[in-house]
Design a protein around this motif. Structure first.
Motif, PDB file in Angstrom:
ATOM      1  N   ASP A 135      28.766 -10.690  19.869  1.00 33.16           N
ATOM      2  CA  ASP A 135      27.312 -10.655  19.917  1.00 33.16           C
ATOM      3  C   ASP A 135      26.900 -11.268  21.252  1.00 33.16           C
ATOM      4  OD1 ASP A 135      24.615 -10.519  19.386  1.00 33.16           O
ATOM      5  OD2 ASP A 135      24.740 -11.519  17.448  1.00 33.16           O
TER       6      ASP A 135
ATOM      7  N   ARG B  93      23.542 -12.501  21.596  1.00 29.90           N
ATOM      8  CA  ARG B  93      22.394 -13.355  21.325  1.00 29.90           C
ATOM      9  C   ARG B  93      22.755 -14.378  20.259  1.00 29.90           C
ATOM     10  NH1 ARG B  93      17.830 -12.937  24.595  1.00 29.90           N
ATOM     11  NH2 ARG B  93      16.425 -13.078  22.820  1.00 29.90           N
TER      12      ARG B  93
ATOM     13  N   ASP C 185      23.083 -18.172  26.770  1.00 27.32           N
ATOM     14  CA  ASP C 185      22.434 -17.141  27.571  1.00 27.32           C
ATOM     15  C   ASP C 185      23.413 -15.975  27.611  1.00 27.32           C
ATOM     16  OD1 ASP C 185      21.768 -15.438  29.689  1.00 27.32           O
ATOM     17  OD2 ASP C 185      20.803 -17.026  30.812  1.00 27.32           O
ATOM     18  N   GLY C 186      23.101 -14.930  26.852  1.00 29.20           N
ATOM     19  CA  GLY C 186      24.062 -13.850  26.653  1.00 29.20           C
ATOM     20  C   GLY C 186      24.541 -13.171  27.913  1.00 29.20           C
TER      21      GLY C 186
ATOM     22  N   THR D 280      25.184  -6.218  18.784  1.00 27.82           N
ATOM     23  CA  THR D 280      24.061  -7.136  18.670  1.00 27.82           C
ATOM     24  C   THR D 280      22.868  -6.496  17.965  1.00 27.82           C
ATOM     25  OG1 THR D 280      22.580  -8.566  19.966  1.00 27.82           O
ATOM     26  CG2 THR D 280      23.137  -6.438  20.915  1.00 27.82           C
TER      27      THR D 280
ATOM     28  N   PHE E 235      19.892  -7.118  19.214  1.00 29.59           N
ATOM     29  CA  PHE E 235      18.871  -7.195  20.270  1.00 29.59           C
ATOM     30  C   PHE E 235      18.768  -5.849  20.985  1.00 29.59           C
ATOM     31  CE2 PHE E 235      17.353  -8.687  24.528  1.00 29.59           C
ATOM     32  CZ  PHE E 235      16.153  -9.220  24.095  1.00 29.59           C
TER      33      PHE E 235
ATOM     34  N   GLU F  31      16.675  -4.612  23.370  1.00 27.97           N
ATOM     35  CA  GLU F  31      15.989  -4.489  24.655  1.00 27.97           C
ATOM     36  C   GLU F  31      16.802  -3.629  25.627  1.00 27.97           C
ATOM     37  OE1 GLU F  31      13.131  -4.643  27.336  1.00 27.97           O
ATOM     38  OE2 GLU F  31      12.942  -5.686  25.424  1.00 27.97           O
TER      39      GLU F  31
ATOM     40  N   TYR G 249      18.029  -5.190  28.953  1.00 26.21           N
ATOM     41  CA  TYR G 249      19.112  -6.138  28.661  1.00 26.21           C
ATOM     42  C   TYR G 249      20.424  -5.387  28.538  1.00 26.21           C
ATOM     43  CZ  TYR G 249      20.485 -10.760  26.846  1.00 26.21           C
ATOM     44  OH  TYR G 249      21.036 -12.001  26.679  1.00 26.21           O
TER      45      TYR G 249
END
Length: 260
Positions: free
Chosen positions: A55, A57, A62-63, A83, A85, A87, A90
């Motif tokens: 993962d 996040r 701080d990924g 993940t 997340f 975005e 990202y």
């Protein structure tokens, strides 16, 4: 057998990945797992696996900096992000830093299997390029991992410099900054020297002297005040470094400012 490490702060995800994917069918073996980012980093440093599924996040991490650190210190390791997340920017950054796949939870079995095939395929290709194992050798060529490693190194140095810029007036050590960007002190020192041409102490002093020159424009501040605000432990050290960098004492530099 390719060695695999799984990292996720949800234990059920880790256990699911271990059981659902038929690792042996891909020439892989899960050698270790972790349920936190920091312990995952330590595990990777210890085991140096061929494949990491993690993962990006997780609490306290701080990924993207984590990914950059992993790619920079372990350039041959294949990484897939799993993940929740979504975005897009990202994901783009993670891929640019060298992640093979960026998968969103919950992922379909076909997506997970494709990611494993992509990673093992790249590892097979790398072996062939090096003439290792039973795979037919391929002509030597520039590998894309060189670009990935460079991008990761640039990302780490940028974050390290940003941290120094924000904490220049505090006591800073190489270890302090390296911990912020998740790499070893030795590796950060190497990256700074490669990209800036300076050692860690020279980098910190350069930032502090730049700040000192700004403070010297304020006539209400004494030279001792400037030294302290710039992060120097004592006035004598500040005086030596300032003259070494600027070629003139701080007092003379201030006098020249008033003549401009």
């Amino acid at each position: 057998m390719y060695r695999v490490v799984l990292v996720d702060d949800e234990p059920v995800i880790v256990e699911g990945l271990k059981k659902v994917i038929k690792w042996a069918d891909y020439g892989c073996e899960v050698i270790a797992t972790a349920n936190a980012g920091q312990s995952g980093l330590r595990l990777v440093s210890k085991e140096n696996p061929d494949i990491l599924i993690t993962d990006i996040r997780m609490p306290g991490m701080d990924g993207l900096t984590m990914v950059a650190a992993l790619r920079s210190e372990h350039p041959d390791m294949e990484i897939t992000i799993l993940t929740g997340f979504p975005e897009f920017s990202y994901a783009q950054e993670a891929i640019a830093l060298g992640c093979r796949r960026y998968l969103l939870k919950p992922s379909k079995m076909s997506e997970l299997e494709e990611a494993v095939r992509a990673m093992t395929g790249k590892l097979d290709q790398r072996k062939a390029l090096r003439g290792e194992g039973d795979l037919p050798s391929l002509p030597a060529k520039e590998d894309e991992e060189v670009l990935d490693e460079s991008a990761a190194g640039n990302f780490i140095v940028s974050n390290a410099l940003a941290y120094i810029e924000s904490h220049y007036n505090e006591k800073l050590t190489l270890t302090d900054v390296a911990e912020q960007v998740y790499v070893s002190s030795w590796h950060l020192s190497k990256l700074l020297n490669r990209q800036t041409g300076q050692s860690f102490s020279e980098t910190v002093n350069s930032v502090r002297i730049t700040k000192a020159k700004e403070y010297l424009r304020d006539p209400s501040l004494t030279i001792a005040d400037v030294a302290e605000r710039s992060g120097f432990a004592d006035l004598a050290h500040f005086a030596r470094v300032f003259k070494s960098v600027e070629g003139v004492p701080a007092g003379k530099y201030r006098s020249q400012l008033t003549m401009e």
